[in-house]
Enzyme design. Sequence first.
Site, PDB file in Angstrom:
ATOM      1  N   ASP A   1       0.856  -1.185   0.000  1.00  0.00           N
ATOM      2  CA  ASP A   1       0.000   0.000   0.000  1.00  0.00           C
ATOM      3  C   ASP A   1       0.894   1.237   0.000  1.00  0.00           C
ATOM      4  O   ASP A   1       1.714   1.416   0.912  1.00  0.00           O
ATOM      5  CB  ASP A   1      -0.898  -0.021   1.243  1.00  0.00           C
ATOM      6  N   MET A   2       0.764   2.068  -1.023  1.00  0.00           N
ATOM      7  CA  MET A   2       1.560   3.287  -1.074  1.00  0.00           C
ATOM      8  C   MET A   2       1.123   4.233   0.044  1.00  0.00           C
ATOM      9  O   MET A   2      -0.061   4.319   0.382  1.00  0.00           O
ATOM     10  CB  MET A   2       1.400   3.964  -2.435  1.00  0.00           C
TER      11      MET A   2
ATOM     12  N   ASP B   1      -3.158   2.628  -5.968  1.00  0.00           N
ATOM     13  CA  ASP B   1      -2.093   2.716  -4.972  1.00  0.00           C
ATOM     14  C   ASP B   1      -1.904   1.450  -4.144  1.00  0.00           C
ATOM     15  O   ASP B   1      -1.204   1.483  -3.132  1.00  0.00           O
ATOM     16  CB  ASP B   1      -2.355   3.893  -4.031  1.00  0.00           C
ATOM     17  N   GLU B   2      -2.485   0.315  -4.544  1.00  0.00           N
ATOM     18  CA  GLU B   2      -2.295  -0.898  -3.761  1.00  0.00           C
ATOM     19  C   GLU B   2      -2.361  -2.138  -4.632  1.00  0.00           C
ATOM     20  O   GLU B   2      -3.070  -2.179  -5.633  1.00  0.00           O
ATOM     21  CB  GLU B   2      -3.328  -1.004  -2.630  1.00  0.00           C
TER      22      GLU B   2
END
Length: 389
Positions: free
Chosen positions: A19-20, A133-134
């Site tokens: 996860d960013m 983003d994940e």
Amino acid sequence: MTDFPQTTPAAPRRIAHLDMDAFYASVELLRYPELRGLPVVIGGGGSPPPLQSDGTRLFARLGDYVGRGVITTSTYEARKFGVFSAMGMMKAARLAPQAILLPTDFAAYRDCSRRFKEAVAQIVPHIEDRGIDEIYIDLSGHPEPDEQVGRRLKDAVRAATGLSCSIAIAPNKLLAKIGSELDKPDGLTLLSMDDIPARIWPLPAAKVNGIGPKSARKLEALGIETIGQLAHARPSLLQEHFGLTYASWLLRVANGEDQRPVVTHSDPKSISRETTFERDLHVIHDRSRLSEVFSRLCGQLEGDLQRKRVVGRTVGIKLRFDDFRTVTRDLTLHHDVADADAIRGAAGQCLKRVPFESRIRLLGVRISSLRPMHDASPAKEPRQLTLLD
């Protein structure tokens, strides 16, 4: 005596969730490093902050915002004031008026997303894309120890993007998803089933992906606030209030059980486009504006279908009124469609089934029952339609 072939036991499941960290905000901080350590909110439209004569930039303040936008994301410094994604910006402005407000730049976010996923794929190709983003990563059978491959993945993401991410490696997707939140930002969390009592059970039940606000409130009313309390709840009590299927699932996930595979490819079930207006629109007085947006959304859907090489048979609309009441309507056709004209026509039929008694806050169009496009015909020339055509 017959010799039977020996079988090699399957490698234990090792699933990573990457996860960013505060993704959109982190991309912006790369562009504007002078904002590091400050409360920053990303959301709405607008122009980039202008460069002043002294070489500095003039950043907008959240307290000066007026409109109907919502927050896309915020830095960790802004979150300390209670400002989170999906919150209305006017409400957020009351909580953190001095926060810096930046417009969204989805082209930059998509580019950064592509780069971090490509970097991960160079190390482990078994990836399930869960959004911009994940991702989930299947490490089962990967030769490196968890901590070593976790560090290498984090280093690769930072080298490709300049950004940090948080990774959890666990026996399944459920625990990996929960674990990636435990040590943010820039965390690396390793979980086994033995870690569940100490690290998972003390967490709120709502931390489980699939237990939404409504279910969490029902559980709390039963005296069940944590995952551990849920794991030890009486099955009959849960079945009484949630039904057999959901109660069984609640008990499984509370005990860390999850057999879902990492899905490296999936076909889209539906495609949608929608927009929230800056002000509520009247169906008669703002008819031209609504028609313009309606046509644009249908045209965007056509482009999405062309890019994904699919066609659809069920067209639907979504309306949200000024009292936040949401209405949807669908129409299943006898043939597949993929062009804006046909989508507008079917969506217009759906709109005729809606009583317009309030101003419109949101308008959306979607298409489902998708299948591959084998013989795509050239797109027709668009024609202007009114909202209810």
